[in-house]
Design a protein around this motif. Sequence first.
Motif, PDB file in Angstrom:
ATOM      1  N   THR A  92       0.837  -1.205   0.000  1.00  0.00           N
ATOM      2  CA  THR A  92       0.000   0.000   0.000  1.00  0.00           C
ATOM      3  C   THR A  92       0.869   1.251   0.000  1.00  0.00           C
ATOM      4  OG1 THR A  92      -1.762  -1.115   1.201  1.00  0.00           O
ATOM      5  CG2 THR A  92      -1.742   1.281   1.312  1.00  0.00           C
ATOM      6  N   GLY A  93       1.844   1.276   0.910  1.00  0.00           N
ATOM      7  CA  GLY A  93       2.734   2.440   1.021  1.00  0.00           C
ATOM      8  C   GLY A  93       3.536   2.677  -0.248  1.00  0.00           C
ATOM      9  N   TRP A  94       4.063   1.604  -0.830  1.00  0.00           N
ATOM     10  CA  TRP A  94       4.875   1.740  -2.040  1.00  0.00           C
ATOM     11  C   TRP A  94       4.029   2.260  -3.189  1.00  0.00           C
ATOM     12  CZ3 TRP A  94       6.889  -2.297  -5.916  1.00  0.00           C
ATOM     13  CH2 TRP A  94       8.007  -1.795  -6.596  1.00  0.00           C
ATOM     14  N   MET A  95       2.815   1.744  -3.286  1.00  0.00           N
ATOM     15  CA  MET A  95       1.927   2.162  -4.376  1.00  0.00           C
ATOM     16  C   MET A  95       1.538   3.634  -4.218  1.00  0.00           C
ATOM     17  SD  MET A  95      -1.579   0.301  -5.582  1.00  0.00           S
ATOM     18  CE  MET A  95      -2.451   0.611  -4.055  1.00  0.00           C
ATOM     19  N   GLY A  96       1.167   4.031  -3.009  1.00  0.00           N
ATOM     20  CA  GLY A  96       0.765   5.419  -2.780  1.00  0.00           C
ATOM     21  C   GLY A  96       1.927   6.386  -2.930  1.00  0.00           C
ATOM     22  N   GLU A  97       3.070   5.986  -2.443  1.00  0.00           N
ATOM     23  CA  GLU A  97       4.272   6.835  -2.515  1.00  0.00           C
ATOM     24  C   GLU A  97       4.698   7.083  -3.961  1.00  0.00           C
ATOM     25  OE1 GLU A  97       6.936   9.258  -0.818  1.00  0.00           O
ATOM     26  OE2 GLU A  97       5.683   7.974   0.439  1.00  0.00           O
ATOM     27  N   ASN A  98       4.431   6.121  -4.823  1.00  0.00           N
ATOM     28  CA  ASN A  98       4.849   6.224  -6.222  1.00  0.00           C
ATOM     29  C   ASN A  98       3.691   6.517  -7.172  1.00  0.00           C
ATOM     30  OD1 ASN A  98       7.832   5.605  -6.225  1.00  0.00           O
ATOM     31  ND2 ASN A  98       7.006   3.971  -4.949  1.00  0.00           N
ATOM     32  N   HIS A  99       2.617   7.058  -6.603  1.00  0.00           N
ATOM     33  CA  HIS A  99       1.478   7.565  -7.387  1.00  0.00           C
ATOM     34  C   HIS A  99       0.948   6.552  -8.407  1.00  0.00           C
ATOM     35  CE1 HIS A  99       1.993  11.786  -5.913  1.00  0.00           C
ATOM     36  NE2 HIS A  99       3.117  11.216  -5.540  1.00  0.00           N
ATOM     37  N   PHE A 100       0.751   5.315  -7.944  1.00  0.00           N
ATOM     38  CA  PHE A 100       0.122   4.257  -8.744  1.00  0.00           C
ATOM     39  C   PHE A 100       0.911   3.921 -10.012  1.00  0.00           C
ATOM     40  CE2 PHE A 100      -3.200   6.606  -6.469  1.00  0.00           C
ATOM     41  CZ  PHE A 100      -3.619   5.612  -5.603  1.00  0.00           C
ATOM     42  N   ASP A 101       2.224   3.920  -9.883  1.00  0.00           N
ATOM     43  CA  ASP A 101       3.074   3.506 -11.001  1.00  0.00           C
ATOM     44  C   ASP A 101       2.912   1.998 -11.220  1.00  0.00           C
ATOM     45  OD1 ASP A 101       4.856   3.920 -13.075  1.00  0.00           O
ATOM     46  OD2 ASP A 101       6.637   3.752 -11.810  1.00  0.00           O
ATOM     47  N   LYS A 102       3.321   1.529 -12.388  1.00  0.00           N
ATOM     48  CA  LYS A 102       3.035   0.146 -12.807  1.00  0.00           C
ATOM     49  C   LYS A 102       3.587  -0.930 -11.867  1.00  0.00           C
ATOM     50  CE  LYS A 102       6.885   0.219 -16.007  1.00  0.00           C
ATOM     51  NZ  LYS A 102       7.304   0.248 -17.382  1.00  0.00           N
ATOM     52  N   ASN A 103       4.842  -0.833 -11.465  1.00  0.00           N
ATOM     53  CA  ASN A 103       5.417  -1.884 -10.615  1.00  0.00           C
ATOM     54  C   ASN A 103       4.758  -1.958  -9.235  1.00  0.00           C
ATOM     55  OD1 ASN A 103       7.231  -2.899 -12.538  1.00  0.00           O
ATOM     56  ND2 ASN A 103       8.699  -1.282 -12.075  1.00  0.00           N
ATOM     57  N   PRO A 104       4.572  -0.829  -8.552  1.00  0.00           N
ATOM     58  CA  PRO A 104       3.871  -0.907  -7.263  1.00  0.00           C
ATOM     59  C   PRO A 104       2.424  -1.408  -7.392  1.00  0.00           C
ATOM     60  CG  PRO A 104       5.080   1.149  -7.409  1.00  0.00           C
ATOM     61  CD  PRO A 104       5.148   0.508  -8.764  1.00  0.00           C
ATOM     62  N   VAL A 105       1.727  -1.026  -8.458  1.00  0.00           N
ATOM     63  CA  VAL A 105       0.355  -1.504  -8.660  1.00  0.00           C
ATOM     64  C   VAL A 105       0.362  -3.008  -8.927  1.00  0.00           C
ATOM     65  CG1 VAL A 105      -1.681  -1.356 -10.176  1.00  0.00           C
ATOM     66  CG2 VAL A 105      -0.570   0.732  -9.372  1.00  0.00           C
ATOM     67  N   ALA A 106       1.351  -3.484  -9.661  1.00  0.00           N
ATOM     68  CA  ALA A 106       1.472  -4.924  -9.911  1.00  0.00           C
ATOM     69  C   ALA A 106       1.747  -5.673  -8.609  1.00  0.00           C
ATOM     70  CB  ALA A 106       2.576  -5.197 -10.928  1.00  0.00           C
ATOM     71  N   LEU A 107       2.665  -5.157  -7.796  1.00  0.00           N
ATOM     72  CA  LEU A 107       2.983  -5.811  -6.529  1.00  0.00           C
ATOM     73  C   LEU A 107       1.762  -5.825  -5.606  1.00  0.00           C
ATOM     74  CD1 LEU A 107       5.130  -7.170  -4.727  1.00  0.00           C
ATOM     75  CD2 LEU A 107       5.533  -4.923  -3.740  1.00  0.00           C
ATOM     76  N   TYR A 108       1.013  -4.741  -5.594  1.00  0.00           N
ATOM     77  CA  TYR A 108      -0.210  -4.679  -4.790  1.00  0.00           C
ATOM     78  C   TYR A 108      -1.177  -5.781  -5.243  1.00  0.00           C
ATOM     79  CZ  TYR A 108      -4.159  -2.544  -2.298  1.00  0.00           C
ATOM     80  OH  TYR A 108      -5.219  -2.302  -1.455  1.00  0.00           O
ATOM     81  N   GLY A 109      -1.315  -5.951  -6.542  1.00  0.00           N
ATOM     82  CA  GLY A 109      -2.178  -7.003  -7.076  1.00  0.00           C
ATOM     83  C   GLY A 109      -1.693  -8.397  -6.705  1.00  0.00           C
ATOM     84  N   VAL A 110      -0.386  -8.611  -6.766  1.00  0.00           N
ATOM     85  CA  VAL A 110       0.175  -9.907  -6.354  1.00  0.00           C
ATOM     86  C   VAL A 110      -0.124 -10.145  -4.877  1.00  0.00           C
ATOM     87  CG1 VAL A 110       2.336 -11.175  -5.968  1.00  0.00           C
ATOM     88  CG2 VAL A 110       1.953  -9.986  -8.141  1.00  0.00           C
ATOM     89  N   ASN A 111       0.015  -9.097  -4.062  1.00  0.00           N
ATOM     90  CA  ASN A 111      -0.282  -9.196  -2.637  1.00  0.00           C
ATOM     91  C   ASN A 111      -1.752  -9.583  -2.417  1.00  0.00           C
ATOM     92  OD1 ASN A 111       0.399  -6.904   0.172  1.00  0.00           O
ATOM     93  ND2 ASN A 111      -0.267  -9.009   0.175  1.00  0.00           N
ATOM     94  N   LEU A 112      -2.662  -8.922  -3.133  1.00  0.00           N
ATOM     95  CA  LEU A 112      -4.085  -9.245  -3.010  1.00  0.00           C
ATOM     96  C   LEU A 112      -4.376 -10.663  -3.495  1.00  0.00           C
ATOM     97  CD1 LEU A 112      -5.713  -5.890  -4.193  1.00  0.00           C
ATOM     98  CD2 LEU A 112      -5.447  -6.715  -1.840  1.00  0.00           C
ATOM     99  N   PHE A 113      -3.716 -11.071  -4.571  1.00  0.00           N
ATOM    100  CA  PHE A 113      -3.868 -12.428  -5.106  1.00  0.00           C
ATOM    101  C   PHE A 113      -3.456 -13.459  -4.052  1.00  0.00           C
ATOM    102  CE2 PHE A 113      -2.512 -16.157  -7.490  1.00  0.00           C
ATOM    103  CZ  PHE A 113      -3.515 -16.302  -8.447  1.00  0.00           C
ATOM    104  N   LEU A 114      -2.312 -13.222  -3.403  1.00  0.00           N
ATOM    105  CA  LEU A 114      -1.824 -14.143  -2.373  1.00  0.00           C
ATOM    106  C   LEU A 114      -2.765 -14.192  -1.173  1.00  0.00           C
ATOM    107  CD1 LEU A 114       2.019 -13.463  -2.439  1.00  0.00           C
ATOM    108  CD2 LEU A 114       0.819 -15.534  -3.187  1.00  0.00           C
ATOM    109  N   CYS A 115      -3.317 -13.036  -0.793  1.00  0.00           N
ATOM    110  CA  CYS A 115      -4.290 -13.016   0.310  1.00  0.00           C
ATOM    111  C   CYS A 115      -5.506 -13.860  -0.034  1.00  0.00           C
ATOM    112  CB  CYS A 115      -4.724 -11.579   0.623  1.00  0.00           C
ATOM    113  SG  CYS A 115      -3.449 -10.553   1.374  1.00  0.00           S
TER     114      CYS A 115
END
Length: 191
Positions: A92-115
């Motif tokens: 969440t922090g990485w995605m917000g800090e980097n204004h929804f850039d592609k890599n942080p948004v992808a990692l967020y999705g992977v995190n949600l997928f794993l959850c």
Amino acid sequence: MTTKRLEAFSDGVLAIIITIMVLEMKVPEGADFTALKPIIPKFISYILSFIYIGIYWNNHHHLFHVIQKVNGKLLWANLFLLFCLSLIPFSTGWMGENHFDKNPVALYGVNLFLCALAFILLEKSSIHYEGENSKLKIALKNYNKESLSLLLYFAGVILSYFIPIMSMLLYAGVALLWLIPDTRIEKTLNT
């Protein structure tokens, strides 16, 4: 053994996860509202993640209303879910800090997928332990919502490299899908 200690521990971990997320939001310098503008992406990320943690807490609560007992495998499945959820403040922090850039948004999705995978594993472990005639097995006859969620997370991860905002809309869509606690379990409890 009963589920009470597992539920109490899980509630505590989820409360800590939410606390960590809010502590990541630093107060901006300046007293006018324009000082808030730089933290808007972090705040949007926080809102979505807070909703997700709330959804998992709510569905976890419903799940353990029908589970009568736990064993070691169930405890480990629950710990795996908590581990995956504990990564949400970072993504969440990485995605917000980097204004929804592609890599942080992808990692967020992977995190949600794993959850989501971890929650399915917890459900299946519970059914296996409680038996094929358990209330949980009756309630979870199909995994359509779970399968759709995994598909949308996967699509969001791929799409994040082309149109990250569409990925965020997919992630928000999955949250909307689960916003109401799992009615399959509620129906079983009321029969």
